[in-house]
Design an enzyme around this catalytic site. Structure first.
Site, PDB file in Angstrom:
ATOM      1  N   LEU A 417       0.715  -1.544  -0.193  1.00 59.77           N
ATOM      2  CA  LEU A 417      -0.069   0.367   0.372  1.00 59.77           C
ATOM      3  C   LEU A 417       1.083   1.273  -0.198  1.00 59.77           C
ATOM      4  O   LEU A 417       0.146   2.340   0.010  1.00 59.77           O
ATOM      5  CB  LEU A 417      -0.686  -0.441   1.426  1.00 59.77           C
ATOM      6  CG  LEU A 417      -1.786  -1.230   1.295  1.00 59.77           C
ATOM      7  CD1 LEU A 417      -2.795  -0.921   2.911  1.00 59.77           C
ATOM      8  CD2 LEU A 417      -2.860  -0.318   0.196  1.00 59.77           C
ATOM      9  N   GLY A 420       6.266   4.107   5.254  1.00 58.89           N
ATOM     10  CA  GLY A 420       6.451   5.414   5.643  1.00 58.89           C
ATOM     11  C   GLY A 420       7.465   5.567   6.668  1.00 58.89           C
ATOM     12  O   GLY A 420       8.178   4.497   6.022  1.00 58.89           O
ATOM     13  N   PHE A 422       7.729   3.331   9.318  1.00 55.80           N
ATOM     14  CA  PHE A 422       8.467   2.694  10.476  1.00 55.80           C
ATOM     15  C   PHE A 422       8.444   2.122   9.184  1.00 55.80           C
ATOM     16  O   PHE A 422       9.354   0.934   9.578  1.00 55.80           O
ATOM     17  CB  PHE A 422       6.614   2.365  10.647  1.00 55.80           C
ATOM     18  CG  PHE A 422       6.817   1.057  11.829  1.00 55.80           C
ATOM     19  CD1 PHE A 422       6.853   1.381  12.747  1.00 55.80           C
ATOM     20  CD2 PHE A 422       6.377   0.157  11.004  1.00 55.80           C
ATOM     21  CE1 PHE A 422       6.591   0.189  14.064  1.00 55.80           C
ATOM     22  CE2 PHE A 422       6.646  -1.375  12.076  1.00 55.80           C
ATOM     23  CZ  PHE A 422       7.130  -1.141  12.828  1.00 55.80           C
ATOM     24  N   GLY A 423       8.106   1.642   8.401  1.00 50.77           N
ATOM     25  CA  GLY A 423       8.165   0.551   7.026  1.00 50.77           C
ATOM     26  C   GLY A 423       7.076   0.439   6.757  1.00 50.77           C
ATOM     27  O   GLY A 423       6.066   1.771   6.243  1.00 50.77           O
ATOM     28  N   PRO A 424       7.320  -0.522   5.141  1.00 51.81           N
ATOM     29  CA  PRO A 424       6.414  -0.914   4.366  1.00 51.81           C
ATOM     30  C   PRO A 424       4.810  -0.974   4.338  1.00 51.81           C
ATOM     31  O   PRO A 424       4.734  -2.014   6.131  1.00 51.81           O
ATOM     32  CB  PRO A 424       6.721  -2.157   2.885  1.00 51.81           C
ATOM     33  CG  PRO A 424       7.778  -2.700   4.215  1.00 51.81           C
ATOM     34  CD  PRO A 424       8.042  -1.303   5.066  1.00 51.81           C
ATOM     35  N   VAL A 425       3.762  -1.061   4.359  1.00 53.80           N
ATOM     36  CA  VAL A 425       2.583  -1.376   4.883  1.00 53.80           C
ATOM     37  C   VAL A 425       1.945  -1.995   3.601  1.00 53.80           C
ATOM     38  O   VAL A 425       1.828  -2.184   2.801  1.00 53.80           O
ATOM     39  CB  VAL A 425       2.020   0.242   5.243  1.00 53.80           C
ATOM     40  CG1 VAL A 425       0.320  -0.480   6.126  1.00 53.80           C
ATOM     41  CG2 VAL A 425       2.527   0.792   6.111  1.00 53.80           C
ATOM     42  N   ASP A 536       2.282  13.459  16.194  1.00 54.51           N
ATOM     43  CA  ASP A 536       3.088  13.842  14.966  1.00 54.51           C
ATOM     44  C   ASP A 536       1.972  13.326  14.140  1.00 54.51           C
ATOM     45  O   ASP A 536       1.931  13.097  13.148  1.00 54.51           O
ATOM     46  CB  ASP A 536       3.841  12.185  14.623  1.00 54.51           C
ATOM     47  CG  ASP A 536       5.405  12.346  13.111  1.00 54.51           C
ATOM     48  OD1 ASP A 536       5.025  13.679  12.674  1.00 54.51           O
ATOM     49  OD2 ASP A 536       4.888  11.377  12.938  1.00 54.51           O
TER      50      ASP A 536
END
Length: 729
Positions: A417, A420, A422-425, A536
């Site tokens: 999707l 970000g 944090f990492g991939p979604v 954030d």
């Protein structure tokens, strides 16, 4: 009109026939042709000879394609580099460019004007140390050439059916993408900079940056902070100095430091045919020499790199790093060796005792596991988190890796999707038919275990219709994943800042989103079991369900407080530029009023459909907040409204929303309303006070604007990286 002359010159003409650009071909040929090659290179050549009179690959804009040579012709001084766009609608040169610095041992850097934003580290024979998009892969073959005539880098795909590109984004991020034929989209594979330590000179001279430690910076062994007080506060700009000062009249030795990114090589000296032993002798004979190394990991003892200035921009790379030998006073090393011997006499017996105790504990745990197979996942979950988080039971399922892998089709690219900080979604489908969104912690992520714990603990305890719902998590080995309810309408910024999709957000929907975010924040600040400050809040962290209901997400940066606490101080400012309050960005003070400021920025962005960061106006230098305040003072607030809203908007509601947004972004936190007041003001006709000057509003120059902290003239909505490195004090 693009015109091709009989002499072989490409010219671009405006409506009146005036030449606004020319390929400026000076050599004339009999039969010139212009041809667009399969590589994407537009060339002008003689039809009978495959010699290029001019080619577009010599003048890249913001994109590098396979076959492009990026570098410098040392004979002619001709530079081939690529630049960010000035804005999403203006392809003229922006603030950032990727280029080789020919000084010392050449290495590519991303420059922000004349300031280094990021450097890859020198070529090590296979790739560049900290550039994932420049490492050898099964898909690409990289060629690096450095000789007396030219310095350049180029790459070619191993499979011609694979289409790749590298794009310099407007915020200075270099993004490697691969075309996905199934989804008809670009899939992102690696970027640079990738984390906090990639930004240039985070720890300054002789400081070692490590993104996995809480303080980010530490001094190299046998070095100490130049200013201990500043260092303890998280201000590393002073760097480190030797504990024992070098003296050329005394004996010196070299200490080997392994697994690091080699320091800035711009002011170094390099010789290709010198082995490591000779390299050491050369450095010993020169009093100014401070360190030496072999930069080439593929040719042992063939290459000598010497440094003569303070070593800057060093980071810990572990197994990917290289060795460097730093000159130290011999007495410092001797004292260290003696101290280590004494420590070993004490440590070894203790280590043996600890090992025996550990073996006993392991045996005991294994015996218990034989009789307690059920609930094993929850025990692992409890072991992972701190005792504080176990005081209250977290009713949160723990998924195993195989289940999540099956649900996402083995983390297929077509299920991805986005990505970000944090990492991939990934989008997934459970066996029962429930759609899920899986956020997978990337090893290159600027966030880590602390943020992962935050997310789980807070969201598991919070229940509100305007907060995203966490379904479970997965903790297995190095894998850490969060499983959420799937949001079919993506995030708010996906709609808000896209020219086509923004038309789907009429005024009733936008007002509904504003009110929903306000209620979610009110719950966090006042009505939840914990008092939560999000820290954030931005459009990419507001998700939209199938009915366009907003859901606040991403609690990795959040902080909780007791009932009577309202804020705190920090030396590690986290969040995203453009949404931070002044007192937080500049002093490290954060409170519920920090979230109120972010909410105010959100309201103005939702009404206008324009980002606060990157906003520009021909009549002044202010950001969107400043522009909105100027219009408000002149009684022209409605001019801030997005053009798509003219038919659907209620003028009084729009004007009231802008008014409330400006109240939320006032400079002094004491002047900003609480979220309970905001909810009341948005849902009733209570009188509104006149807003005072907003944060970051100045009448001097743009350099004092908070947006200039990021040096980013605008960013695409795909970039959701949260900044966690600002040292504002």
């Amino acid at each position: 009109m693009l015109n091709f002359t009989k002499q072989g010159t490409l010219t671009l003409l405006n409506g009146s026939g005036r030449v606004v650009w020319s390929s400026n071909v000076t050599r004339r040929v009999q039969n010139p042709i212009a041809q667009l090659l399969d590589s994407g290179n537009l060339v002008v050549r003689d039809a009978t000879v495959n010699y290029y009179l001019w080619q577009s690959f010599d003048y890249p804009s913001d994109t590098e394609l396979p076959g492009m040579k990026l570098g410098i012709n040392l004979k002619t001084g001709f530079h081939r580099s690529f630049w960010s766009w000035k804005s999403s609608n203006d392809p003229s040169r922006g603030d950032f460019n990727w280029a080789f610095d020919p000084r010392g041992f050449p290495e590519p850097c991303i420059m922000n004007g004349s300031i280094i934003h990021y450097r890859t580290g020198p070529w090590n024979g296979r790739g560049f140390a900290t550039a994932p998009s420049r490492q050898p892969t099964p898909h690409n073959i990289y060629t690096y050439v450095s000789d007396p005539e030219e310095i350049y880098l180029t790459y070619e795909p191993t499979d011609s059916s694979i289409i790749t590109r590298v794009v310099m984004q407007q915020n200075g991020i270099l993004q490697l993408s691969v075309w996905n034929n199934q989804t008809q989209n670009w899939d992102n594979f690696g970027r640079q900079p990738t984390d906090n330590c990639d930004f240039y000179s985070q720890c300054h001279s002789y400081g070692l940056c490590n993104n996995g430690i809480s303080s980010l910076c530490r001094c190299l062994d046998h070095f100490e902070p130049k200013n201990t007080t500043d260092w303890a506060r998280g201000n590393w700009s002073g760097g480190c100095v030797r504990k024992t000062t070098l003296n050329c009249q005394k004996e010196v030795k070299f200490l080997k430091y392994s697994g690091i990114k080699l320091p800035d090589t711009r002011f170094s000296w390099y010789s290709q045919g010198v082995n490591l032993n000779t390299c050491e002798e050369l450095c010993l004979r020169n009093c100014s020499c401070v360190a030496y190394a072999n930069p080439n990991i593929t040719a042992t003892n063939e290459g000598c790199l010497l440094w003569f200035d303070d070593l800057i921009d060093i980071r810990d790379l572990g197994a990917r790093g290289q060795d460097i030998y730093i000159k130290l006073d011999s007495s410092a090393l001797e004292n260290s060796t003696t101290g280590k011997a004494m420590k070993l006499r004490i440590i070894l017996p203790l280590a043996a005792l600890s090992l025996l105790l550990a073996l006993c504990i392991i045996w005991y745990i294994r015996q218990k596991k034989k009789d307690q197979n059920e609930g094993r996942g929850m025990r692992c979950f409890e072991m992972f988190f701190t005792r504080e988080s176990k005081d209250e039971e977290l009713d949160l399922p723990l998924f195993d890796f195989a289940t999540i892998s099956d649900a996402t089709n083995n983390f297929s690219l077509k299920n991805k999707l986005g990505e970000g900080g944090f990492g991939p979604v990934y989008r997934g489908m459970q066996k029962g038919g429930q759609e899920i969104a899986v956020k997978r912690l990337s090893r290159y992520s600027a966030q880590g275990t602390h943020e992962f714990k935050n997310e789980v603990i807070f969201i598991a305890k919070l229940q509100h219709r305007n907060l995203v719902k966490l379904i479970g998590c997965c903790i297995q080995g190095e894998e850490k994943m969060l499983i959420y309810e799937y949001m079919p309408n993506n995030s708010l910024d996906w709609f808000l800042f896209d020219r086509d999709r923004s038309s789907q957000l009429d005024w009733p929907k936008r007002l509904h989103i504003i009110n929903g975010i306000a209620r979610g924040l009110l719950y966090l600040h006042q009505d939840s079991r914990l008092r939560i400050i999000h820290r954030d809040l931005k459009p990419s962290n507001v998700l939209l369900d199938i009915d366009m209901n907003p859901k606040i997400s991403d609690f990795g940066m959040a902080r909780s407080f007791g009932e009577n606490e309202t804020g705190a101080m920090t030396t590690r400012v986290v969040g995203t530029y453009g949404y931070m309050s002044p007192e937080y960005a500049l002093e490290g003070k954060f409170s519920v009023k920090s979230d109120v400021f972010s909410f105010g920025v959100l309201v103005l962005e939702i009404v206008s459909g324009i980002r606060n960061r990157g906003f520009s106006h021909p009549d002044h230098h202010h950001n969107l907040i400043g522009h909105g305040w100027i219009l408000f003072k002149e009684g022209r607030s409605l001019e801030l409204t997005n053009t798509h809203l003219r038919e659907s908007c209620n003028l009084s509601e729009v004007q009231r929303s802008i008014h409330v947004g400006l109240l939320c972004v006032q400079q002094r936190l004491e002047d900003r309303p609480s979220m309970s007041s905001v909810v009341l003001m948005l849902s009733s006709d209570v009188p509104l006070s006149v807003p005072k000057e907003p944060g970051f509003f100045t009448g001097i120059s743009q350099s004092t604007n908070a947006d200039s902290l990021s040096s980013n003239p605008g960013e695409p909505s795909a970039n959701k990286l949260s900044i966690t490195i600002l040292d504002a004090r």
